[in-house]
Scaffold this motif. Structure first.
Motif, PDB file in Angstrom:
ATOM      1  N   ILE A 117       0.855  -1.197   0.000  1.00 12.52           N
ATOM      2  CA  ILE A 117       0.000   0.000   0.000  1.00 12.52           C
ATOM      3  C   ILE A 117       0.885   1.240   0.000  1.00 12.52           C
ATOM      4  CG2 ILE A 117      -1.882   1.199   1.203  1.00 12.52           C
ATOM      5  CD1 ILE A 117      -2.637  -1.639   0.220  1.00 12.52           C
ATOM      6  N   GLY A 118       0.577   2.148  -0.905  1.00 15.57           N
ATOM      7  CA  GLY A 118       1.343   3.397  -1.016  1.00 15.57           C
ATOM      8  C   GLY A 118       0.444   4.504  -1.531  1.00 15.57           C
ATOM      9  N   PRO A 119       1.048   5.560  -2.070  1.00 18.09           N
ATOM     10  CA  PRO A 119       0.248   6.720  -2.472  1.00 18.09           C
ATOM     11  C   PRO A 119      -0.923   6.397  -3.418  1.00 18.09           C
ATOM     12  CG  PRO A 119       2.590   7.190  -2.659  1.00 18.09           C
ATOM     13  CD  PRO A 119       2.486   5.758  -2.280  1.00 18.09           C
ATOM     14  N   ARG A 139       0.491  -4.955   2.643  1.00 21.64           N
ATOM     15  CA  ARG A 139       1.868  -4.819   3.134  1.00 21.64           C
ATOM     16  C   ARG A 139       2.248  -3.353   3.223  1.00 21.64           C
ATOM     17  NH1 ARG A 139       6.527  -4.225  -0.483  1.00 21.64           N
ATOM     18  NH2 ARG A 139       8.477  -4.609   0.629  1.00 21.64           N
ATOM     19  N   ASN A 141       5.503  -0.902   3.613  1.00 24.44           N
ATOM     20  CA  ASN A 141       6.959  -0.854   3.547  1.00 24.44           C
ATOM     21  C   ASN A 141       7.435   0.291   4.446  1.00 24.44           C
ATOM     22  OD1 ASN A 141       9.632  -0.587   2.871  1.00 24.44           O
ATOM     23  ND2 ASN A 141       9.306  -0.953   0.685  1.00 24.44           N
ATOM     24  N   HIS A 144       9.271   3.674   3.546  1.00 27.58           N
ATOM     25  CA  HIS A 144       8.576   4.832   2.991  1.00 27.58           C
ATOM     26  C   HIS A 144       7.455   5.238   3.935  1.00 27.58           C
ATOM     27  CE1 HIS A 144      10.726   4.024  -0.725  1.00 27.58           C
ATOM     28  NE2 HIS A 144      10.389   2.749  -0.579  1.00 27.58           N
ATOM     29  N   GLY A 145       7.047   6.467   3.835  1.00 26.76           N
ATOM     30  CA  GLY A 145       5.971   6.950   4.694  1.00 26.76           C
ATOM     31  C   GLY A 145       6.422   7.047   6.143  1.00 26.76           C
ATOM     32  N   HIS A 150       1.151   4.994   8.012  1.00 27.12           N
ATOM     33  CA  HIS A 150       0.915   3.549   8.123  1.00 27.12           C
ATOM     34  C   HIS A 150      -0.235   3.255   9.092  1.00 27.12           C
ATOM     35  CE1 HIS A 150       4.231   2.757   5.559  1.00 27.12           C
ATOM     36  NE2 HIS A 150       5.135   3.249   6.389  1.00 27.12           N
ATOM     37  N   GLU A 190      19.077  -2.217   5.103  1.00 24.89           N
ATOM     38  CA  GLU A 190      18.962  -1.797   3.714  1.00 24.89           C
ATOM     39  C   GLU A 190      19.846  -0.593   3.492  1.00 24.89           C
ATOM     40  OE1 GLU A 190      14.698  -2.503   1.606  1.00 24.89           O
ATOM     41  OE2 GLU A 190      15.143  -0.604   2.518  1.00 24.89           O
ATOM     42  N   ARG A 192      20.426   2.561   1.318  1.00 20.59           N
ATOM     43  CA  ARG A 192      19.668   3.382   0.368  1.00 20.59           C
ATOM     44  C   ARG A 192      20.362   4.715   0.165  1.00 20.59           C
ATOM     45  NH1 ARG A 192      13.904   2.188  -0.819  1.00 20.59           N
ATOM     46  NH2 ARG A 192      13.437   0.268   0.285  1.00 20.59           N
ATOM     47  N   ARG A 272      16.724   5.315  -3.099  1.00 20.17           N
ATOM     48  CA  ARG A 272      16.818   4.110  -3.938  1.00 20.17           C
ATOM     49  C   ARG A 272      17.683   3.060  -3.261  1.00 20.17           C
ATOM     50  NH1 ARG A 272      12.843   3.228  -5.981  1.00 20.17           N
ATOM     51  NH2 ARG A 272      12.222   4.568  -4.319  1.00 20.17           N
ATOM     52  N   HIS A 273      17.395   1.803  -3.563  1.00 24.36           N
ATOM     53  CA  HIS A 273      18.216   0.699  -3.039  1.00 24.36           C
ATOM     54  C   HIS A 273      19.619   0.801  -3.609  1.00 24.36           C
ATOM     55  CE1 HIS A 273      15.356  -2.342  -1.441  1.00 24.36           C
ATOM     56  NE2 HIS A 273      14.496  -1.619  -2.138  1.00 24.36           N
ATOM     57  N   SER A 427       4.328  -4.858  -5.575  1.00 24.56           N
ATOM     58  CA  SER A 427       5.045  -3.809  -4.832  1.00 24.56           C
ATOM     59  C   SER A 427       4.682  -2.442  -5.395  1.00 24.56           C
ATOM     60  CB  SER A 427       6.558  -4.049  -4.931  1.00 24.56           C
ATOM     61  OG  SER A 427       6.877  -5.330  -4.475  1.00 24.56           O
ATOM     62  N   GLY A 428       5.555  -1.924  -6.297  1.00 28.76           N
ATOM     63  CA  GLY A 428       5.274  -0.623  -6.902  1.00 28.76           C
ATOM     64  C   GLY A 428       3.952  -0.629  -7.677  1.00 28.76           C
TER      65      GLY A 428
HETATM   66  N1  LIG Z   1       4.227   4.136   2.045  1.00 32.01           N
HETATM   67  C1  LIG Z   1       4.745   4.583   0.901  1.00 32.01           C
HETATM   68  N2  LIG Z   1       4.814   5.899   0.649  1.00 32.01           N
HETATM   69  C2  LIG Z   1       5.342   6.375  -0.499  1.00 32.01           C
HETATM   70  N3  LIG Z   1       5.822   5.600  -1.505  1.00 32.01           N
HETATM   71  C3  LIG Z   1       5.784   4.274  -1.317  1.00 32.01           C
HETATM   72  C4  LIG Z   1       5.253   3.686  -0.111  1.00 32.01           C
HETATM   73  N4  LIG Z   1       5.369   2.350  -0.214  1.00 32.01           N
HETATM   74  C5  LIG Z   1       5.946   2.108  -1.409  1.00 32.01           C
HETATM   75  N5  LIG Z   1       6.187   3.256  -2.084  1.00 32.01           N
HETATM   76  C6  LIG Z   1       6.760   3.414  -3.430  1.00 32.01           C
HETATM   77  O1  LIG Z   1       6.596   2.190  -4.137  1.00 32.01           O
HETATM   78  C7  LIG Z   1       7.879   1.695  -4.533  1.00 32.01           C
HETATM   79  C8  LIG Z   1       7.852   0.190  -4.560  1.00 32.01           C
HETATM   80  O2  LIG Z   1       7.541  -0.350  -3.290  1.00 32.01           O
HETATM   81  P1  LIG Z   1       8.544  -1.383  -2.576  1.00 32.01           P
HETATM   82  O3  LIG Z   1       8.996  -2.411  -3.536  1.00 32.01           O
HETATM   83  O4  LIG Z   1       7.873  -1.835  -1.339  1.00 32.01           O
HETATM   84  O5  LIG Z   1       9.729  -0.404  -2.197  1.00 32.01           O
HETATM   85  P2  LIG Z   1      11.298  -0.462  -2.275  1.00 32.01           P
HETATM   86  O6  LIG Z   1      11.700  -1.233  -3.488  1.00 32.01           O
HETATM   87  O7  LIG Z   1      11.697   0.989  -2.329  1.00 32.01           O
HETATM   88  O8  LIG Z   1      11.728  -1.134  -1.017  1.00 32.01           O
HETATM   89  C9  LIG Z   1       8.855   2.326  -3.578  1.00 32.01           C
HETATM   90  O9  LIG Z   1      10.165   2.393  -4.081  1.00 32.01           O
HETATM   91  C10 LIG Z   1       8.254   3.694  -3.375  1.00 32.01           C
HETATM   92  O10 LIG Z   1       8.586   4.534  -4.466  1.00 32.01           O
END
Ligand SMILES: Nc1ncnc2c1ncn2[C@@H]1O[C@H](COP(=O)(O)OP(=O)(O)O)[C@@H](O)[C@H]1O
Ligand SMILES: C=C(OP(=O)(O)O)C(=O)O
Length: 625
Positions: A117-119, A139, A141, A144-145, A150, A190, A192, A272-273, A427-428
């Protein structure tokens, strides 16, 4: 109490989906060709309707299947004209009540879907739509955020679970060091890059510097969140951004910086990773920031932690001891993403409750050609130990920007399903993609279709060895045998989730309807392959519990069926269907009474009117049923 029931459809149309030659099935699946549709339209305009024979409409039966309704999240997610046309066709054909390989009962998807879950998805509307489209695990992460964002998502998922009658979403926190707290709390597993005011474009051949100084974000230098970065890398190392989307050759080092030449350029964004090809960072797996996130998870009673960069079993024991000390019943999923974790796979997975094949970082630390082999191996190990296993990263990557996946991505999902993963992860695609709902829909459809081709009846080779409780294993084994040979679903009663997880481990061909009197267990079971968790109060009387469970299933399905009938009427196949319920009950004292119980239940025959046939294949969210 552990009670297992198998339910059977004497006429299961799901089973028929496996019948027929590959060619026949392929014929049935063919979409109407573009040419045939053009011909049809031409024929209509020239009033030569008879030229277009019905036999060319080979998809009539297939299109009876109702696809999950995906509600657009953005203008780009709006159904195209062609999709609208197909949707209309399907609606028209709902009147077709003939039984076919795609007609009801539709089948509950067994492989679960984890959505980050993200934006793009952190609103109430989107959480609801994701849940209805097929999300099983939400999930978060923690890279972020912040905790507030969360917290909002956790509250929304809990609100969804409270109001949902027949669906439940579990909550997973993915822990790792966040950049924002870095100055105060040390560094996480991690590595970054830091925040940038805006993305920067880097060209191959140009110089670029990574520094351990804080707060640097210019066009030729950016901070790294790990103090030992300078010590860990050497001239000649290859640095990868996001697993290889960009790469940098290390040229030289100073006390606080690493000077590089850009090898593969591109756009560098915030946080970024960073990986060094072939090396693991010398970092602890759980950092202070992680402990902060873990406490946040305890306070919120989340269901799972996904722990990043686990390199040995020690860190899992440490976390589990902590959770025990605060009386928190949270399961630990280890993320296998570090080269260092590979020699310790067995002990790490043994100590955990499950594993995630975190292919992003894994493919950066190890040669990418190792990733599919490791995926297969990790799934095999988890399956042999009865642990949950999730396949993650890039599964529908192109859908972050495109409304349709590449065929390779579709195959990737199918492979993970065939290998026996409990869950596949987005994920993304769902966190910040343009088409989160469509991505879930694709994952759902591909998983379901692939599962229909997997023959039931393959027993794990470790039967009788994986668990200490042999009696439970016997129950699970025989219920699975019944499910596979009779084409039945299974009903299990479980207070701890153990029996449902054990059954899932055997991968019976039917849905496992897991009744539990504990909401925490119900939520947790959402992750497990083939398990449909249902909350219900248990009575002291096993018979009453059994009757209540059947009643609950009946009510749920009758409601679903009645809703459907209003639209399309009952089918002749529904009226003719009869079901057999078989119960194995271990609530009684010894093996003798268990045997008696089996005998008693085998005789129970329930007619279709009492026990709707959707139960047998199960139903699945997102199918329109
Ligand atoms: N809570 C969040 N707030 C803002 N962006 C998020 C969030 N969760 C995920 N993202 C975005 O989605 C991308 C992919 O998610 P994920 O694979 O979990 O992250 P990452 O590869 O950075 O560990 C992240 O790189 C980030 O750009
Ligand atoms: C799942 C992964 O971890 P993250 O989402 O933290 O990148 C991965 O590396 O594949």
């Amino acid at each position: 109490m552990a009670q297992v029931v198998a339910t059977r459809s004497i006429q299961s149309s799901f089973m028929s989906s496996r019948s027929g030659s590959v060619q026949e099935r392929a014929e049935k699946l063919k979409p109407p060709s573009f040419a045939s549709r053009v011909m049809e339209r031409q024929a209509m305009t020239t009033k030569k309707l008879t030229v277009v024979r019905r036999s060319t409409r080979i998809t009539a039966k297939r299109s009876v299947r109702v696809e999950p309704e995906v509600i657009p999240v953005s203008p780009e997610d709006l159904p195209k004209r062609e999709e609208k046309f197909q949707q209309l066709q399907r609606l028209q054909q709902l009147g077709d009540t003939s039984a076919s390989m795609w007609s009801t009962p539709t089948v509950r998807r067994k492989t679960k879907i984890v959505c980050t879950i993200g934006p793009s998805t952190n609103t109430k509307e989107m959480i609801w739509k994701l849940a209805e489209a097929g999300m099983n695990v939400a999930r978060m992460n923690m890279s972020h955020g912040d905790h507030a964002s969360h917290q909002k998502v956790i509250d929304l998922v809990k609100e969804y679970n409270e109001q949902s009658k027949d669906n439940v979403i579990s909550i997973m926190l993915d822990t790792k060091a966040g950049f924002s707290l870095i100055c105060f709390s040390g560094f996480g597993p991690e590595v970054r890059s830091g925040d940038l005011p805006q993305p920067i474009n880097l060209e191959s051949g140009q110089e670029f510097t990574f520094t351990i100084r804080r707060g640097v974000g210019t066009t030729d230098c950016v901070s790294v969140n790990y103090d030992d970065f300078v010590n860990d890398v050497e001239a000649g190392d290859m640095l990868l951004v996001d697993g290889g989307m960009m790469s940098f050759l290390v040229k030289s080092k100073t006390e606080d910086s690493v000077k590089c030449e850009v090898v593969d350029g591109g756009e560098l964004k915030s946080r970024r990773h960073l990986n060094v090809r072939g090396k693991s960072a010398t970092l602890p797996s759980i950092t202070e920031k992680d402990w902060d996130d873990i406490k946040f998870g305890v306070d919120n009673k989340v269901d799972f932690y996904a722990v990043s960069f686990v390199k040995d079993a020690q860190v899992v024991h440490e976390l589990k001891n902590y959770l025990k000390s605060c009386n928190a019943d949270i399961h630990v999923i280890v993320k296998i993403e570090s080269a260092d974790s590979i020699p310790n796979l067995h002990s790490i997975i043994t100590a955990s409750d499950g594993a995630m094949v975190a292919r992003g970082d894994l493919g950066a630390e190890l040669p990418i050609e190792e990733v599919p082999l490791l995926q297969e191996e990790i799934i095999r190990i988890c399956r042999s130990m009865g642990k949950a296993v999730i396949v993650a990263t890039n599964m529908l990557e192109s859908m972050i920007v495109h409304p349709t996946p590449t065929r390779a991505e579709v195959s990737d999902i199918a492979i993970a399903v065939r290998e026996g993963a409990d869950a596949v992860m987005l994920s993304g695609e769902t966190a910040h993609g343009k088409f989160p709902l469509k991505a879930v829909k694709v994952m759902h459809t591909v998983s379901l279709r692939t599962e229909a081709t997997i023959p039931g009846g393959t027993m794990p080779p470790n039967l009788g060895q994986a668990f200490k409780n042999h009696m439970s294993e016997m129950f699970a084994y025989h219920a699975t045998m019944m499910s596979n040979t009779l084409g039945t679903s299974i009903v299990v009663f479980t207070k701890t989730g153990f029996m449902a997880i054990l059954l899932s481990h055997y991968r019976p061909s039917g849905t496992i309807f897991a009744f539990t009197n504990d909401k925490t267990i119900q939520q947790r079971l959402s992750l497990y392959q083939g398990v449909c968790p249902i909350y219900m109060q248990f009575s002291d009387d096993a018979e009453e519990t059994f009757e209540n469970a059947l009643g609950l299933l009946q009510v749920t399905f009758l409601e679903a069926r009645n809703g459907k009938r209003r639209r399309r009427g009952s089918t002749s196949s529904e009226r003719q269907t009869a079901h057999l319920a078989i119960s194995i009950n271990s609530q009684y004292s010894g093996p003798k009474s268990v045997d008696k119980k089996i005998g008693a239940r085998v005789a129970q025959l329930v007619t279709a009117e009492e026990f709707p046939h959707q139960l047998l294949g199960g139903w699945h969210r997102g199918s329109g049923v």
